[in-house]
Design a protein around this motif. Structure first.
Motif, PDB file in Angstrom:
ATOM      1  N   THR A 151      68.633  55.974 -34.068  1.00 46.44           N
ATOM      2  CA  THR A 151      68.388  57.087 -34.980  1.00 46.44           C
ATOM      3  C   THR A 151      67.013  56.962 -35.627  1.00 46.44           C
ATOM      4  N   ALA A 152      66.663  55.755 -36.064  1.00 44.58           N
ATOM      5  CA  ALA A 152      65.362  55.537 -36.709  1.00 44.58           C
ATOM      6  C   ALA A 152      64.216  55.819 -35.746  1.00 44.58           C
ATOM      7  N   ILE A 153      64.333  55.371 -34.509  1.00 43.22           N
ATOM      8  CA  ILE A 153      63.273  55.613 -33.516  1.00 43.22           C
ATOM      9  C   ILE A 153      63.146  57.107 -33.225  1.00 43.22           C
ATOM     10  N   THR A 154      64.276  57.800 -33.152  1.00 43.68           N
ATOM     11  CA  THR A 154      64.242  59.242 -32.906  1.00 43.68           C
ATOM     12  C   THR A 154      63.567  59.979 -34.054  1.00 43.68           C
ATOM     13  N   VAL A 155      63.925  59.636 -35.284  1.00 43.41           N
ATOM     14  CA  VAL A 155      63.324  60.284 -36.455  1.00 43.41           C
ATOM     15  C   VAL A 155      61.828  59.990 -36.509  1.00 43.41           C
ATOM     16  N   LEU A 156      61.439  58.744 -36.257  1.00 43.79           N
ATOM     17  CA  LEU A 156      60.015  58.402 -36.244  1.00 43.79           C
ATOM     18  C   LEU A 156      59.266  59.169 -35.150  1.00 43.79           C
ATOM     19  N   GLY A 157      59.916  59.375 -34.011  1.00 40.97           N
ATOM     20  CA  GLY A 157      59.293  60.159 -32.948  1.00 40.97           C
ATOM     21  C   GLY A 157      59.053  61.598 -33.359  1.00 40.97           C
ATOM     22  N   PHE A 158      60.027  62.193 -34.051  1.00 38.49           N
ATOM     23  CA  PHE A 158      59.856  63.570 -34.512  1.00 38.49           C
ATOM     24  C   PHE A 158      58.804  63.678 -35.615  1.00 38.49           C
ATOM     25  N   LEU A 159      58.643  62.626 -36.402  1.00 40.89           N
ATOM     26  CA  LEU A 159      57.667  62.643 -37.488  1.00 40.89           C
ATOM     27  C   LEU A 159      56.254  62.287 -37.028  1.00 40.89           C
ATOM     28  N   SER A 160      56.125  61.703 -35.846  1.00 40.63           N
ATOM     29  CA  SER A 160      54.820  61.272 -35.345  1.00 40.63           C
ATOM     30  C   SER A 160      54.010  62.465 -34.840  1.00 40.63           C
ATOM     31  N   ARG A 161      52.890  62.693 -35.461  1.00 43.69           N
ATOM     32  CA  ARG A 161      52.021  63.795 -35.048  1.00 43.69           C
ATOM     33  C   ARG A 161      51.466  63.538 -33.642  1.00 43.69           C
ATOM     34  N   HIS A 162      51.173  62.276 -33.337  1.00 42.63           N
ATOM     35  CA  HIS A 162      50.632  61.949 -32.017  1.00 42.63           C
ATOM     36  C   HIS A 162      51.625  62.286 -30.903  1.00 42.63           C
ATOM     37  N   ILE A 163      52.890  61.974 -31.106  1.00 38.16           N
ATOM     38  CA  ILE A 163      53.896  62.267 -30.085  1.00 38.16           C
ATOM     39  C   ILE A 163      54.153  63.768 -29.990  1.00 38.16           C
ATOM     40  N   ARG A 164      54.208  64.456 -31.130  1.00 37.57           N
ATOM     41  CA  ARG A 164      54.425  65.903 -31.096  1.00 37.57           C
ATOM     42  C   ARG A 164      53.284  66.632 -30.401  1.00 37.57           C
ATOM     43  N   ASN A 165      52.068  66.110 -30.504  1.00 38.15           N
ATOM     44  CA  ASN A 165      50.898  66.747 -29.900  1.00 38.15           C
ATOM     45  C   ASN A 165      50.464  66.053 -28.622  1.00 38.15           C
ATOM     46  N   LEU A 166      51.385  65.372 -27.963  1.00 40.38           N
ATOM     47  CA  LEU A 166      51.036  64.593 -26.776  1.00 40.38           C
ATOM     48  C   LEU A 166      50.417  65.451 -25.684  1.00 40.38           C
ATOM     49  N   GLU A 167      50.939  66.640 -25.495  1.00 44.31           N
ATOM     50  CA  GLU A 167      50.406  67.491 -24.426  1.00 44.31           C
ATOM     51  C   GLU A 167      48.957  67.893 -24.696  1.00 44.31           C
ATOM     52  N   THR A 168      48.612  68.154 -25.937  1.00 42.11           N
ATOM     53  CA  THR A 168      47.234  68.525 -26.246  1.00 42.11           C
ATOM     54  C   THR A 168      46.333  67.301 -26.348  1.00 42.11           C
ATOM     55  N   ASN A 169      46.920  66.094 -26.456  1.00 45.96           N
ATOM     56  CA  ASN A 169      46.121  64.873 -26.515  1.00 45.96           C
ATOM     57  C   ASN A 169      45.715  64.374 -25.129  1.00 45.96           C
ATOM     58  N   LEU A 170      46.249  64.975 -24.084  1.00 49.67           N
ATOM     59  CA  LEU A 170      45.808  64.614 -22.743  1.00 49.67           C
ATOM     60  C   LEU A 170      44.423  65.204 -22.523  1.00 49.67           C
ATOM     61  N   VAL A 171      43.498  64.377 -22.083  1.00 48.84           N
ATOM     62  CA  VAL A 171      42.106  64.792 -21.950  1.00 48.84           C
ATOM     63  C   VAL A 171      41.659  64.610 -20.511  1.00 48.84           C
ATOM     64  N   GLU A 172      40.926  65.576 -20.013  1.00 48.31           N
ATOM     65  CA  GLU A 172      40.341  65.452 -18.690  1.00 48.31           C
ATOM     66  C   GLU A 172      39.201  64.443 -18.759  1.00 48.31           C
ATOM     67  N   LEU A 173      38.835  63.854 -17.633  1.00 46.48           N
ATOM     68  CA  LEU A 173      37.793  62.841 -17.622  1.00 46.48           C
ATOM     69  C   LEU A 173      36.427  63.399 -18.006  1.00 46.48           C
ATOM     70  N   ASP A 174      36.225  64.705 -17.899  1.00 49.37           N
ATOM     71  CA  ASP A 174      34.936  65.264 -18.301  1.00 49.37           C
ATOM     72  C   ASP A 174      34.878  65.529 -19.804  1.00 49.37           C
ATOM     73  N   GLY A 175      35.924  65.180 -20.559  1.00 48.38           N
ATOM     74  CA  GLY A 175      35.899  65.255 -22.008  1.00 48.38           C
ATOM     75  C   GLY A 175      36.571  66.473 -22.604  1.00 48.38           C
ATOM     76  N   ARG A 176      36.919  67.454 -21.792  1.00 49.26           N
ATOM     77  CA  ARG A 176      37.576  68.641 -22.329  1.00 49.26           C
ATOM     78  C   ARG A 176      39.076  68.432 -22.349  1.00 49.26           C
ATOM     79  N   THR A 177      39.759  69.076 -23.286  1.00 53.74           N
ATOM     80  CA  THR A 177      41.217  68.995 -23.308  1.00 53.74           C
ATOM     81  C   THR A 177      41.771  69.833 -22.170  1.00 53.74           C
ATOM     82  N   CYS A 178      43.037  69.639 -21.884  1.00 56.39           N
ATOM     83  CA  CYS A 178      43.660  70.388 -20.797  1.00 56.39           C
ATOM     84  C   CYS A 178      43.685  71.879 -21.099  1.00 56.39           C
ATOM     85  N   ASP A 179      43.811  72.258 -22.386  1.00 55.07           N
ATOM     86  CA  ASP A 179      43.785  73.672 -22.745  1.00 55.07           C
ATOM     87  C   ASP A 179      42.409  74.272 -22.462  1.00 55.07           C
ATOM     88  N   GLU A 180      41.348  73.549 -22.798  1.00 50.35           N
ATOM     89  CA  GLU A 180      40.001  74.030 -22.499  1.00 50.35           C
ATOM     90  C   GLU A 180      39.789  74.093 -20.998  1.00 50.35           C
TER      91      GLU A 180
END
Length: 108
Positions: free
Chosen positions: A63-92
């Motif tokens: 339960t504690a690990i699950t709650v910490l996962g939901f509270l972690s901004r890094h985990i919630r934004n994991l998809e946008t934190n993936l970066v292409e090797l040329d420096g742009r985010t995947c959305d860009e």
């Protein structure tokens, strides 16, 4: 193995197809190795604690690990934190029309 499907779904479209199999195989190998290691640790702990205490401890920790996962901004934004090797985010990257079909991805 609970987090395997969402993580694979997140990584698969972002990985270069030439290394996709190797990366996902490594991920599955690491996940599969966690089961025997966890079983060994739990069996040692089971000799020290009662089964009831062990189940309570695992429930609280899960339960504690699950709650910490939901509270972690890094985990919630994991998809946008993936970066292409040329420096742009995947959305860009998806907004750019000049990119080829292959994408190589790393984490920030």
């Amino acid at each position: 193995m609970v987090g395997h499907v969402p993580l694979t779904g997140l990584l698969q479209p972002k990985l270069d197809r030439r290394i996709q199999g190797r990366v996902l195989s490594l991920l599955m190998t690491v996940e599969a190795m966690a089961a025997p290691v966890g079983l060994a640790l739990i069996s040692l702990l089971g000799n020290v604690l009662s089964v009831r205490s062990l189940f309570m401890l695992m429930g609280v920790m899960g339960t504690a690990i699950t709650v910490l996962g939901f509270l972690s901004r890094h985990i919630r934004n994991l998809e946008t934190n993936l970066v292409e090797l040329d420096g742009r985010t995947c959305d860009e990257q998806s907004l750019s029309a000049s990119d080829g079909p292959q994408h190589r991805t790393i984490l920030k």
